[in-house]
Design a protein around this motif. Structure first.
Motif, PDB file in Angstrom:
ATOM      1  N   ILE A   1     -51.357  -8.751  73.189  1.00 47.10           N
ATOM      2  CA  ILE A   1     -50.634  -8.404  71.957  1.00 47.10           C
ATOM      3  C   ILE A   1     -49.524  -7.410  72.266  1.00 47.10           C
ATOM      4  N   GLU A   2     -49.818  -6.456  73.147  1.00 56.36           N
ATOM      5  CA  GLU A   2     -48.798  -5.488  73.562  1.00 56.36           C
ATOM      6  C   GLU A   2     -47.599  -6.190  74.185  1.00 56.36           C
ATOM      7  N   ILE A   3     -47.867  -7.194  75.013  1.00 59.41           N
ATOM      8  CA  ILE A   3     -46.776  -7.958  75.630  1.00 59.41           C
ATOM      9  C   ILE A   3     -45.987  -8.707  74.565  1.00 59.41           C
ATOM     10  N   GLU A   4     -46.695  -9.330  73.641  1.00 61.15           N
ATOM     11  CA  GLU A   4     -46.018 -10.077  72.574  1.00 61.15           C
ATOM     12  C   GLU A   4     -45.070  -9.162  71.794  1.00 61.15           C
ATOM     13  N   LEU A   5     -45.506  -7.953  71.510  1.00 66.33           N
ATOM     14  CA  LEU A   5     -44.684  -7.025  70.732  1.00 66.33           C
ATOM     15  C   LEU A   5     -43.487  -6.489  71.517  1.00 66.33           C
ATOM     16  N   CYS A   6     -43.582  -6.471  72.843  1.00 72.57           N
ATOM     17  CA  CYS A   6     -42.479  -5.913  73.622  1.00 72.57           C
ATOM     18  C   CYS A   6     -41.423  -6.951  73.983  1.00 72.57           C
ATOM     19  N   ILE A   7     -41.727  -8.249  73.783  1.00 73.44           N
ATOM     20  CA  ILE A   7     -40.741  -9.291  74.098  1.00 73.44           C
ATOM     21  C   ILE A   7     -39.536  -9.142  73.167  1.00 73.44           C
ATOM     22  N   GLY A   8     -38.369  -9.106  73.750  1.00 70.10           N
ATOM     23  CA  GLY A   8     -37.140  -8.938  72.975  1.00 70.10           C
ATOM     24  C   GLY A   8     -36.811  -7.487  72.691  1.00 70.10           C
ATOM     25  N   VAL A   9     -37.738  -6.593  73.006  1.00 70.49           N
ATOM     26  CA  VAL A   9     -37.518  -5.157  72.792  1.00 70.49           C
ATOM     27  C   VAL A   9     -37.345  -4.464  74.140  1.00 70.49           C
ATOM     28  N   ASP A  10     -38.309  -4.690  75.030  1.00 71.15           N
ATOM     29  CA  ASP A  10     -38.253  -4.111  76.377  1.00 71.15           C
ATOM     30  C   ASP A  10     -37.427  -5.011  77.295  1.00 71.15           C
ATOM     31  N   SER A  11     -37.092  -4.475  78.442  1.00 75.06           N
ATOM     32  CA  SER A  11     -36.330  -5.256  79.420  1.00 75.06           C
ATOM     33  C   SER A  11     -37.206  -6.361  80.004  1.00 75.06           C
ATOM     34  N   ASP A  12     -36.555  -7.353  80.574  1.00 72.04           N
ATOM     35  CA  ASP A  12     -37.286  -8.456  81.205  1.00 72.04           C
ATOM     36  C   ASP A  12     -38.207  -7.945  82.311  1.00 72.04           C
ATOM     37  N   SER A  13     -37.724  -6.989  83.073  1.00 71.45           N
ATOM     38  CA  SER A  13     -38.546  -6.459  84.167  1.00 71.45           C
ATOM     39  C   SER A  13     -39.771  -5.717  83.634  1.00 71.45           C
ATOM     40  N   ALA A  14     -39.646  -5.048  82.502  1.00 72.10           N
ATOM     41  CA  ALA A  14     -40.794  -4.361  81.898  1.00 72.10           C
ATOM     42  C   ALA A  14     -41.821  -5.374  81.402  1.00 72.10           C
ATOM     43  N   VAL A  15     -41.344  -6.458  80.801  1.00 72.23           N
ATOM     44  CA  VAL A  15     -42.252  -7.517  80.335  1.00 72.23           C
ATOM     45  C   VAL A  15     -42.940  -8.164  81.535  1.00 72.23           C
TER      46      VAL A  15
END
Length: 56
Positions: free
Chosen positions: A11-25
């Motif tokens: 869920i944390e990953i889902e929420l960070c998609i489009g918000v965090d950088s690609d490398s962070a995801v």
């Protein structure tokens, strides 16, 4: 390690998609992969240590 923690990480990953950088995801995905592999390893060790019963 348990499935609730795994779900929380996904869920944390889902929420960070489009918000965090690609490398962070990508790092978060690698963490989840490591977590799943650790869960599998622990499961295999548990199964290995359980007594086995064979029918004659």
């Amino acid at each position: 390690m348990n499935l609730a923690n795994l779900l929380e990480k996904l869920i944390e990953i889902e929420l960070c998609i489009g918000v965090d950088s690609d490398s962070a995801v990508r790092r978060k995905m690698q963490d989840v992969q490591d977590y799943v592999l650790q869960m599998q390893k622990e499961r295999a060790l548990r199964l290995q240590s359980e007594p086995r019963y064979y029918a004659a």
